[in-house]
Design a protein around this motif. Structure first.
Motif, PDB file in Angstrom:
ATOM      1  N   ARG A  57       0.846  -1.192   0.000  1.00 18.52           N
ATOM      2  CA  ARG A  57       0.000   0.000   0.000  1.00 18.52           C
ATOM      3  C   ARG A  57       0.881   1.241   0.000  1.00 18.52           C
ATOM      4  NH1 ARG A  57      -3.343   3.173   3.975  1.00 18.52           N
ATOM      5  NH2 ARG A  57      -5.368   3.577   3.009  1.00 18.52           N
ATOM      6  N   THR A  58       0.577   2.193  -0.880  1.00 18.74           N
ATOM      7  CA  THR A  58       1.190   3.520  -0.890  1.00 18.74           C
ATOM      8  C   THR A  58       0.077   4.536  -1.113  1.00 18.74           C
ATOM      9  OG1 THR A  58       1.596   3.594  -3.271  1.00 18.74           O
ATOM     10  CG2 THR A  58       3.319   2.594  -1.908  1.00 18.74           C
ATOM     11  N   ARG A  59       0.397   5.795  -0.862  1.00 20.76           N
ATOM     12  CA  ARG A  59      -0.629   6.819  -1.006  1.00 20.76           C
ATOM     13  C   ARG A  59      -0.931   7.138  -2.471  1.00 20.76           C
ATOM     14  NH1 ARG A  59       4.128   9.582  -0.009  1.00 20.76           N
ATOM     15  NH2 ARG A  59       4.407  11.704  -0.873  1.00 20.76           N
ATOM     16  N   VAL A 114       7.170  -2.676   5.983  1.00 20.41           N
ATOM     17  CA  VAL A 114       7.014  -1.675   7.034  1.00 20.41           C
ATOM     18  C   VAL A 114       6.299  -0.442   6.486  1.00 20.41           C
ATOM     19  CG1 VAL A 114       8.265  -0.139   8.589  1.00 20.41           C
ATOM     20  CG2 VAL A 114       8.983  -2.520   8.359  1.00 20.41           C
ATOM     21  N   ASN A 115       6.587  -0.072   5.238  1.00 24.16           N
ATOM     22  CA  ASN A 115       5.899   1.078   4.651  1.00 24.16           C
ATOM     23  C   ASN A 115       4.401   0.815   4.528  1.00 24.16           C
ATOM     24  OD1 ASN A 115       6.373   3.771   3.205  1.00 24.16           O
ATOM     25  ND2 ASN A 115       5.074   2.655   1.768  1.00 24.16           N
ATOM     26  N   THR A 124       1.257   7.482   7.266  1.00 22.81           N
ATOM     27  CA  THR A 124       2.647   7.802   6.941  1.00 22.81           C
ATOM     28  C   THR A 124       3.086   6.973   5.743  1.00 22.81           C
ATOM     29  OG1 THR A 124       3.161   8.292   9.252  1.00 22.81           O
ATOM     30  CG2 THR A 124       5.019   7.874   7.782  1.00 22.81           C
ATOM     31  N   ASP A 125       3.707   7.638   4.765  1.00 22.39           N
ATOM     32  CA  ASP A 125       4.204   6.952   3.575  1.00 22.39           C
ATOM     33  C   ASP A 125       5.646   7.386   3.349  1.00 22.39           C
ATOM     34  OD1 ASP A 125       4.611   5.670   1.215  1.00 22.39           O
ATOM     35  OD2 ASP A 125       2.964   6.612   0.118  1.00 22.39           O
ATOM     36  N   PHE A 175      -1.987  12.244   4.566  1.00 22.53           N
ATOM     37  CA  PHE A 175      -0.644  11.996   4.042  1.00 22.53           C
ATOM     38  C   PHE A 175       0.031  13.285   3.583  1.00 22.53           C
ATOM     39  CE2 PHE A 175      -2.682   7.865   3.493  1.00 22.53           C
ATOM     40  CZ  PHE A 175      -1.683   6.998   3.884  1.00 22.53           C
ATOM     41  N   ARG A 176       1.353  13.190   3.418  1.00 23.77           N
ATOM     42  CA  ARG A 176       2.099  14.278   2.797  1.00 23.77           C
ATOM     43  C   ARG A 176       1.618  14.477   1.356  1.00 23.77           C
ATOM     44  NH1 ARG A 176       7.218  13.040   1.532  1.00 23.77           N
ATOM     45  NH2 ARG A 176       6.887  10.793   1.742  1.00 23.77           N
ATOM     46  N   PRO A 177       1.722  15.692   0.836  1.00 24.11           N
ATOM     47  CA  PRO A 177       1.402  15.893  -0.579  1.00 24.11           C
ATOM     48  C   PRO A 177       2.364  15.099  -1.470  1.00 24.11           C
ATOM     49  CG  PRO A 177       1.500  17.994   0.586  1.00 24.11           C
ATOM     50  CD  PRO A 177       2.042  16.953   1.519  1.00 24.11           C
TER      51      PRO A 177
END
Length: 698
Positions: free
Chosen positions: A374-376, A445-446, A454-455, A507-509
């Motif tokens: 999974r990622t943003r 872990v990511n 958090t990504d 999440f961060r941009p």
């Protein structure tokens, strides 16, 4: 080396007249065969497969081998053998290996005519570097006699059950033979080198159980001086076996008897249905010496089973002269020259592509994250793949779907050896690139971190392909292994987007990149340390183009001590980079947070040039359960050759920053917990990770 025991042949009653006649015939054949051609010379065409000259050498070797069974000059002997057996994990697409367990063994070896062998384990100790429940076959802990006899059997028959020896009676109907060369071998204790014939052997039918390798025959007697070989896939009983390689080296005793001196074996296993780029290897090395010939051997020694063992207390008290890891310090986990020669000889016979013991079609995952991550920019990404071996070269194809991004993804790759180097090709569709070459953490872990918002990836989309030629140049300064590579890439780059943000996770941009056709060529020189540490480094020059030409320089140098037998371990590394002003955004450097400078916001510094130093020192306090670690880092970066990118966040000139911290390594150093503070204006940070050596599989 690991031993592969054959049942001792039954004693035979041979009339004295027959013995004399047999020996006379064997000597006559040997003299006729080996006296015809001087060393280094070859008859016209004798290098062809199954040339009469090669077949004569096989017949002569067989005659001497059979004559030795009734040679009255050798009635018995006793010898001492000591060896090491290593069990470790490797990844075939990387020059890395993780030691799991080390064993050291001492044997008393007994032999008496006509061919009875007994071995007794009198010393043994081991240490686990990672948890394992492996139990070795008994013949992995002993030595080979009579060059395996006429029937080669390994792993008590669970690995190789019945392969005909290449000089066994009737072997010519199963094998092809080729006389390759006549050369000399030097041995300690011998005044002059030994002249030998080098004879290649291959099976006539690679679909049947068979021997593939090289025999070195004593020119003076026809005896087998050395053997290096592997097997055809049909030889392997265990479906997990990828390959077995064996090197046996004999020494001359009493002026006429070639008996065991040095032995090596390497067995590699993988899952037969799943190509996970993970294999377990057992490698053994044995030295045999201290021979005592024709002495009295107690009768009870030969009354028991072929292999016996002293009591545990006796084995543990054995006075080994060398340390448990002394062989590893000298040789490392890389294959020895003898084992590498086997692979080279098989390639020379054009059989390297036909000798993989694993199935030709398997499911493929290069890591856990290939199946699910999974990622943003993707949401949940699912995938699977297959590995096939057309013409013996592995081709791996993977693909799947990113749910939130609603994108299919795929990639494929293959590689093959070109001389001493390796050529690799790969293609990819909707691969998720990362703006920083320093990964924040492992894929697993990511994925867990994204569940909390958090990504540790700065993503963009990549489509295209790459070709790389890598070539080892040998051992460099300070014992490092040098590799030179040239990589070319032709890709299409596109910005990613934030697709999983909601009220529960923020999440961060996602930083945009410069879109378009990207082309680059990278020349790299890499220095790898030995298995137990040393100096290392890497230097890269990239020439690229995306709307305009650009240059990029990257490099690092360092030193590490990573010996598993040492209570103290440590590493220090200095790295830096520079990229020209016309480079695309995706070539800029990002620093800060885990992976670079703990104690600061993740990748908050944006730069076109930087310097970064990192170091850690570790001490085991309750091995293998707990170790403590001190960490430190210092970095400088600046964005000086261009304006700050639009729609990016970060600091273009953070100045010099540093961090200090400590950590705990738990459970064989697999789990890691770190606490760090950034200076001068950083903050405290706590983060969890898994040991870096397992990141490629996560």
């Amino acid at each position: 080396m690991s031993r592969f025991h054959l049942p001792a042949p039954a004693a035979r009653c041979v009339p004295a007249g027959a013995v004399r006649a047999f020996r006379a015939a064997a000597v006559a054949i040997t003299t006729a065969v080996f006296a015809v051609v001087p060393a280094g010379a070859q008859e016209p065409g004798e290098g062809a497969w199954n040339h009469p000259r090669a077949l004569e050498l096989v017949e002569a070797a067989r005659g001497v081998r059979q004559a030795s069974a009734v040679d009255t000059t050798l009635l018995s002997y006793r010898a001492r053998a000591q060896g090491f057996v290593y069990f470790y994990l490797d990844r075939p697409d990387r020059e890395e290996a993780s030691l799991i367990r080390a064993d050291q063994i001492a044997l008393d070896v007994y032999w008496r005519a006509p061919g009875e062998v007994r071995q007794r384990i009198v010393g043994m100790r081991d240490q686990e570097v990672l948890p394992t429940n492996i139990n070795y076959h008994l013949d992995h802990l002993t030595v080979v006699h009579d060059d395996f006899g006429d029937l080669i059997r390994m792993g008590d028959g669970d690995e190789v059950a019945s392969v005909i020896h290449p000089v066994a009676p009737g072997a010519e109907t199963l094998y092809d033979y080729r006389l390759v060369d006549s050369l000399s071998l030097s041995y300690p204790g011998l005044a002059a080198p030994v002249l030998v014939y080098q004879l290649q052997v291959r099976p006539r039918d690679t679909g049947r159980a068979g021997f593939v390798g090289t025999l070195y025959l004593d020119r003076a007697t026809g005896a087998i001086v050395r053997m290096g070989f592997t097997f055809t896939p049909a030889s392997y009983v265990d479906p997990h076996l990828d390959y077995i390689r064996v090197s046996l080296e004999n020494a001359l005793w009493m002026g006429r008897h070639w008996l065991p001196r040095r032995q090596e074996v390497e067995l590699r296993r993988e899952l037969p249905r799943l190509d996970f780029l993970a294999g377990s290897i057992i490698r053994g090395r044995w030295e045999v010496g201290s021979y005592d010939f024709n002495g009295e051997v107690p009768a009870f020694v030969f009354a028991g089973p072929p292999v016996t063992s002293a009591a545990v207390s006796v084995r543990e008290a054995f006075p080994f002269q060398d340390g448990l890891y002394s062989d590893l310090e000298a040789e490392g986990l890389a294959p020895s020259p003898s084992l590498e020669d086997i692979r080279s000889e098989v390639r020379r016979m054009a059989l390297g592509s036909a000798l993989a013991g694993l199935p030709g079609l398997r499911l493929h995952l290069s890591s856990f994250s290939d199946a699910i991550r999974r990622t943003r920019a993707e949401g949940w990404r699912l995938g699977a793949g297959v590995a096939v071996r057309p013409a013996g070269h592995a081709v791996r194809v993977r693909g799947g779907y990113a749910t939130s991004a609603e994108r299919m993804w795929a990639d494929a790759g293959t590689g093959w050896r070109a001389g001493q180097g390796e050529l690799r090709l790969e293609g990819y569709w909707n691969r998720l690139g990362d703006l920083s070459p320093d990964a924040g953490t492992s894929g697993l872990v990511n994925t867990l971190a994204t569940l909390g918002g958090t990504d540790y990836v700065d993503p963009y989309w990549v489509r295209g392909g790459a070709v790389q030629m890598a070539h080892p140049t040998g051992v460099g300064p300070l014992g490092t292994t040098l590799t030179v590579s040239l990589t070319g890439r032709l890709e299409d780059h596109r910005s990613a987007a934030l697709v999983v943000d909601d009220d529960n996770t923020r999440f961060r941009p996602v930083r945009p990149v410069d879109p378009g056709r990207f082309a680059a060529a990278t020349l790299a020189v890499r220095a790898e340390p030995g298995d137990h540490g040393g100096a290392f480094g890497d230097a890269r020059l990239t020439v690229g183009h995306l709307e305009d030409r650009f240059l990029r320089l990257d490099g690092y140098v360092g030193w590490r001590r990573a010996s598993p037998w040492s209570a103290w371990q440590g590493s220090a590394r200095v790295q830096g980079g520079w990229v020209s002003s016309r480079a695309p955004l995706q070539e800029l450097y990002l620093l800060g947070g885990r992976g670079t400078l703990p104690g600061f916001s993740f990748r908050d510094a944006v730069a076109d040039r930087y310097l970064l130093s990192r170091a850690w020192l570790r001490r085991a306090v309750a091995p293998p359960w707990v170790a403590v670690r001190a960490t430190g880092a210092a970095g400088w970066s600046v964005l000086d050759g261009r304006t700050f990118p639009v729609d990016w966040t970060g600091d273009p000139d953070p100045g010099v920053r540093g961090s200090l911290g400590g950590g705990l390594d738990l459970l064989w150093d697999v789990l890691q917990l770190d606490l760090a503070r950034g200076f001068p204006d950083g903050e405290w940070s706590v983060f969890f990770s898994l040991t870096h050596r397992f990141h490629p599989w996560l």
